[in-house]
Scaffold this active site. Structure first.
Site, PDB file in Angstrom:
ATOM      1  N   CYS A 118      -6.872  -5.915  23.425  1.00 13.52           N
ATOM      2  CA  CYS A 118      -5.662  -5.406  22.782  1.00 13.52           C
ATOM      3  C   CYS A 118      -5.952  -4.019  22.218  1.00 13.52           C
ATOM      4  O   CYS A 118      -6.916  -3.851  21.478  1.00 13.52           O
ATOM      5  CB  CYS A 118      -5.222  -6.338  21.648  1.00 13.52           C
ATOM      6  SG  CYS A 118      -4.050  -5.542  20.525  1.00 13.52           S
ATOM      7  N   HIS A 156       0.847  -1.194   0.000  1.00 12.40           N
ATOM      8  CA  HIS A 156       0.000   0.000   0.000  1.00 12.40           C
ATOM      9  C   HIS A 156       0.886   1.248   0.000  1.00 12.40           C
ATOM     10  O   HIS A 156       2.120   1.151  -0.052  1.00 12.40           O
ATOM     11  CB  HIS A 156      -0.992  -0.022   1.165  1.00 12.40           C
ATOM     12  CG  HIS A 156      -0.344  -0.125   2.512  1.00 12.40           C
ATOM     13  ND1 HIS A 156       0.485   0.840   3.016  1.00 12.40           N
ATOM     14  CD2 HIS A 156      -0.397  -1.106   3.460  1.00 12.40           C
ATOM     15  CE1 HIS A 156       0.897   0.488   4.217  1.00 12.40           C
ATOM     16  NE2 HIS A 156       0.399  -0.700   4.501  1.00 12.40           N
ATOM     17  N   LYS A 163     -13.766  13.167  -4.981  1.00 16.61           N
ATOM     18  CA  LYS A 163     -15.172  13.367  -5.327  1.00 16.61           C
ATOM     19  C   LYS A 163     -15.278  14.211  -6.588  1.00 16.61           C
ATOM     20  O   LYS A 163     -16.060  13.932  -7.480  1.00 16.61           O
ATOM     21  CB  LYS A 163     -15.901  14.075  -4.167  1.00 16.61           C
ATOM     22  CG  LYS A 163     -16.189  13.145  -3.000  1.00 16.61           C
ATOM     23  CD  LYS A 163     -17.601  12.594  -3.058  1.00 16.61           C
ATOM     24  CE  LYS A 163     -17.810  11.477  -2.052  1.00 16.61           C
ATOM     25  NZ  LYS A 163     -17.688  11.949  -0.656  1.00 16.61           N
ATOM     26  N   LYS A 181     -13.147  10.754   1.234  1.00 13.26           N
ATOM     27  CA  LYS A 181     -12.909  12.144   0.858  1.00 13.26           C
ATOM     28  C   LYS A 181     -12.235  12.255  -0.502  1.00 13.26           C
ATOM     29  O   LYS A 181     -12.193  13.305  -1.106  1.00 13.26           O
ATOM     30  CB  LYS A 181     -11.992  12.809   1.901  1.00 13.26           C
ATOM     31  CG  LYS A 181     -12.728  13.659   2.916  1.00 13.26           C
ATOM     32  CD  LYS A 181     -11.738  14.569   3.611  1.00 13.26           C
ATOM     33  CE  LYS A 181     -11.690  14.259   5.101  1.00 13.26           C
ATOM     34  NZ  LYS A 181     -10.481  14.761   5.744  1.00 13.26           N
ATOM     35  N   HIS A 192      -5.900  -4.189  18.297  1.00 15.04           N
ATOM     36  CA  HIS A 192      -6.825  -5.046  17.553  1.00 15.04           C
ATOM     37  C   HIS A 192      -8.249  -5.055  18.103  1.00 15.04           C
ATOM     38  O   HIS A 192      -9.142  -5.618  17.481  1.00 15.04           O
ATOM     39  CB  HIS A 192      -6.288  -6.484  17.504  1.00 15.04           C
ATOM     40  CG  HIS A 192      -5.058  -6.604  16.659  1.00 15.04           C
ATOM     41  ND1 HIS A 192      -3.789  -6.447  17.172  1.00 15.04           N
ATOM     42  CD2 HIS A 192      -4.914  -6.825  15.333  1.00 15.04           C
ATOM     43  CE1 HIS A 192      -2.910  -6.590  16.193  1.00 15.04           C
ATOM     44  NE2 HIS A 192      -3.559  -6.808  15.070  1.00 15.04           N
ATOM     45  N   CYS A 198      -0.978  -9.282  17.370  1.00 10.65           N
ATOM     46  CA  CYS A 198       0.294  -8.625  17.653  1.00 10.65           C
ATOM     47  C   CYS A 198       1.423  -9.632  17.798  1.00 10.65           C
ATOM     48  O   CYS A 198       2.601  -9.255  17.803  1.00 10.65           O
ATOM     49  CB  CYS A 198       0.223  -7.837  18.954  1.00 10.65           C
ATOM     50  SG  CYS A 198      -0.972  -6.502  18.920  1.00 10.65           S
ATOM     51  N   CYS A 220      -1.962 -11.646  22.439  1.00 11.64           N
ATOM     52  CA  CYS A 220      -2.739 -11.229  21.265  1.00 11.64           C
ATOM     53  C   CYS A 220      -2.126 -11.880  20.027  1.00 11.64           C
ATOM     54  O   CYS A 220      -0.941 -11.679  19.734  1.00 11.64           O
ATOM     55  CB  CYS A 220      -2.738  -9.707  21.106  1.00 11.64           C
ATOM     56  SG  CYS A 220      -3.545  -9.204  19.560  1.00 11.64           S
ATOM     57  N   HIS A 249       4.048   1.434   2.279  1.00 15.58           N
ATOM     58  CA  HIS A 249       5.216   0.690   1.789  1.00 15.58           C
ATOM     59  C   HIS A 249       5.887   1.460   0.648  1.00 15.58           C
ATOM     60  O   HIS A 249       7.109   1.541   0.573  1.00 15.58           O
ATOM     61  CB  HIS A 249       4.801  -0.684   1.232  1.00 15.58           C
ATOM     62  CG  HIS A 249       4.073  -1.561   2.212  1.00 15.58           C
ATOM     63  ND1 HIS A 249       2.795  -2.029   1.975  1.00 15.58           N
ATOM     64  CD2 HIS A 249       4.437  -2.051   3.409  1.00 15.58           C
ATOM     65  CE1 HIS A 249       2.419  -2.788   2.997  1.00 15.58           C
ATOM     66  NE2 HIS A 249       3.386  -2.819   3.882  1.00 15.58           N
TER      67      HIS A 249
END
Ligand SMILES: [Zn+2]
Length: 632
Positions: A144, A19, A299, A296, A147, A130, A127, A22
């Site tokens: 957590c 994404h 548009k 957002k 999460h 994690c 968790c 990265h």
């Protein structure tokens, strides 16, 4: 001996596809490594994927494939993305690589032998997301905090790394090396972690519940905790312990991370290195998050896009520019398509793109299509000095990781060049052959300044830099480094100039409001008005972004102007001005005049002009006015 430079990104966990975060980290690393290469250092750039652990095992199970197959699939997504972003990493490491597994086991054994790994039992809230135990006080309403799930209560015997032993050493190291973790806010955050006693770190998982990991060298019933495994990639990549690369590059190690993994990198990793008898890295460079509110986004452009898609939509160099220019390193930033398009139009299309295209057009016209020969005495030093100042600023920005400042410095220089054109009016000099020498010298200065811009932009926008170099006939030279900017004869006389396509075509945003067609008429006789009536006229400072003749008209010029938003206006000044000399000027327009159609072109406003000795003169400003400023 040239200096060395070693840059790493985190190795990305294969539980998610690539994404924007990265992409940002990896592009920053790429800009840094390209810069250090350009200044003649020996460089090594590593990125890769982190593939072990609970989460991967679970995701693979859900997908009905083996963890290795799952890791192969996601790892390939990262590996295939980087060339599309012009990333020039030297090595792509995977934690499932045989050499990495060997290095992890080597370090574990070394630390175990020296007594810093012990066997103990542990119970607590675990968790899965994690992959770690939580202390009671760390949970929020029993859940957590990351999460929002209730951790499992687990009791198990495990191996522990005596991290607590190195707490004081680490505090001192951070205090004695103030930029060990930078920017400063993250150094402070790390020191805040270290105010409480440091726990020892659980570094194993019993195979009874997790098999997907590196088996401990001293107990085959356990695999290595994913962080103890992953961090070691930074030395595996250099062939630690005996590799030549390790000797060359480790003393110059620069880690680059996002703020969410500060603790493993700022606390675990230095103490692990210390325990293994390895010198600490040079700097941990920590950046913030890109917040992208999808709802957002875009548009006004009518469609919603993912940030990485914008690279395909608007081009890679614009994408790299936006990410580097809009984030202050260390702070969070907002990603929106609007902001992206605005940067593209203002910085890239207007400032840089126009500069290149008008300079090349004029140079071809006034210098017979070739880089002119100019004697030293004719050269004007002001642009050259501005270039040297920019080099100094860019160097400083790279050494303290503020890349956006490097770009600001480069754009200040671009504006100085644009101003130089307006002040020297080559089009006026071009009317009289007596000015030939002066004009030639000005054109040489401008071409040399474009060369400096191309070199400075190379780490950021490699494709754009190449396009500029090609246009100024300098593509073949190999001498692209900051030192070459210091030479005032870096361009070879006689090299052919090439008019290229527009570097960054403007992006036209669709406007929702429709044009109301109604002719307005000018009134010659003006009766007295009161102030309220005058105040209805919205006069604005407009910067001319583009100008071209209206086809079939002998006096209309279509102007694209910036008044804080973009407008097209049509003006009857074609007999008095060439489009070329209008670009970049600031003029005065009536901004709230109802639109009119002139020779088939809609005009959204009117510029102000008055009679001159011959023809018309356009109203301008005595001092630098603010674009879009109200006139009262
Ligand atoms: Zn969690």
């Amino acid at each position: 001996m040239p200096k060395s430079f070693y840059i790493t990104t985190p190795i990305y966990y294969v539980n998610a596809s690539p994404h924007i975060g990265h992409a940002y980290t990896t592009i920053v690393a790429d800009v840094l490594v390209r810069y250090h290469r350009m200044i003649g250092e020996k460089t090594f750039f590593v990125t890769g994927t982190d593939e072990h652990g609970d989460k991967i095992a679970e995701a693979a199970q859900k997908a009905g494939i083996t963890p290795q197959e799952y890791a192969d699939k996601i790892s390939a997504q990262f590996r295939n993305l980087w060339p599309k972003l012009a990333i020039t990493n030297d090595y792509f490491i995977r934690t499932t690589d045989a050499n990495h597994i060997e290095t992890v086991r080597y370090i574990l054994q070394k630390v175990y032998d020296s007594g810093d790994i012990y066997f103990g039992s542990y119970e607590g809230h675990y968790c899965v997301g994690c992959e770690r135990f939580y202390m009671e006080k760390e949970l929020v309403e029993g859940k957590c905090p990351d999460h929002q799930t209730k951790p499992e209560y687990r009791k198990e015997s495990n191996y522990f790394f005596r991290m607590s032993k190195y707490q004081d050493w680490l505090i001192n190291h951070i205090k004695n090396n103030p930029d060990f973790i930078r920017p400063e806010r993250y150094k402070n955050e790390a020191l805040a972690f270290l105010r409480d006693p440091l726990d020892d770190l659980c570094i194993s998982r019993p195979k009874t519940r997790l098999e997907w990991g590196i088996t401990l060298p001293f107990d085959e019933n356990y695999v290595t905790y994913v962080w103890f495994d992953a961090l070691i990639n930074y030395v595996t990549a250099l062939d630690y312990p005996d590799g030549k690369k390790f000797k060359t590059f480790w003393p110059a190690a620069e880690h680059l991370i996002a703020k969410d993994i500060l603790k493993p990198h700022g606390i675990y990793w230095p103490t692990m290195l210390k325990a293994a008898g390895i010198e600490p890295f040079q700097h941990l460079n920590v950046h913030g998050y890109w917040n992208s509110d999808q709802s957002k986004m875009s548009k006004s452009l009518g469609n919603i896009v993912r940030p990485l898609d914008l690279k395909d939509k608007y081009g890679l160099d614009a994408f790299r520019y936006f990410l580097l220019r809009d984030m202050v390193f260390g702070l969070d930033s907002n990603f929106s398509e609007e902001a992206f398009v605005q940067r593209l139009n203002s910085d890239l299309a207007n400032d840089l793109g126009n500069l290149v295209s008008r300079t090349i057009t004029m140079a071809i016209k006034y210098c017979d299509g070739k880089v002119p020969r100019v004697s030293r005495k004719d050269k004007n030093q002001s642009l050259h000095e501005a270039a040297l100042k920019t080099v100094t600023e860019v160097e400083a920005s790279f050494s303290d990781m503020s890349l956006h400042k490097a770009l600001i410095a480069i754009w200040d220089f671009i504006n100085i060049i644009n101003k130089y054109i307006v002040e020297n009016e080559p089009w006026t000099l071009g009317k009289d052959p007596a000015n030939k020498e002066k004009l030639t010298a000005i054109m040489y200065d401008l071409l040399l300044a474009l060369r400096a811009i191309a070199v400075l932009l190379m780490p950021f926008m490699p494709q754009t830099a190449q396009k500029i170099l090609r246009q100024i006939g300098a593509e073949e030279s190999q001498d692209f480094n900051l030192i070459s900017i210091k030479k005032d004869d870096a361009l070879k006389a006689g090299s052919p100039l090439v008019r290229g396509e527009s570097l960054f075509p403007r992006i036209v945003q669709e406007k929702e409001n429709h044009v109301q067609e109604k002719k307005t008429s000018m009134i010659d006789l003006k009766p007295e008005i009161d102030y309220e009536e005058f105040a209805k006229v919205d006069l604005r400072v407009a910067k001319i972004l583009a100008a071209e003749p209206v086809p079939k008209s002998n006096k209309l010029i279509k102007l694209k102007v910036d008044i804080g938003e973009e407008r097209t206006i049509v003006a009857g000044i074609g007999k008095d001005y060439t489009p070329e000399e209008l670009i970049g000027r600031k003029i005065l327009i009536v901004a709230n005049l109802k639109p009119v159609k002139l020779m088939g072109v809609e005009s959204y406003g009117m510029l102000l002009a008055t009679d001159a000795d011959k023809g018309l003169t356009v109203l301008t400003f005595d001092r630098e006015a603010k674009t879009g400023g109200k006139v009262r």
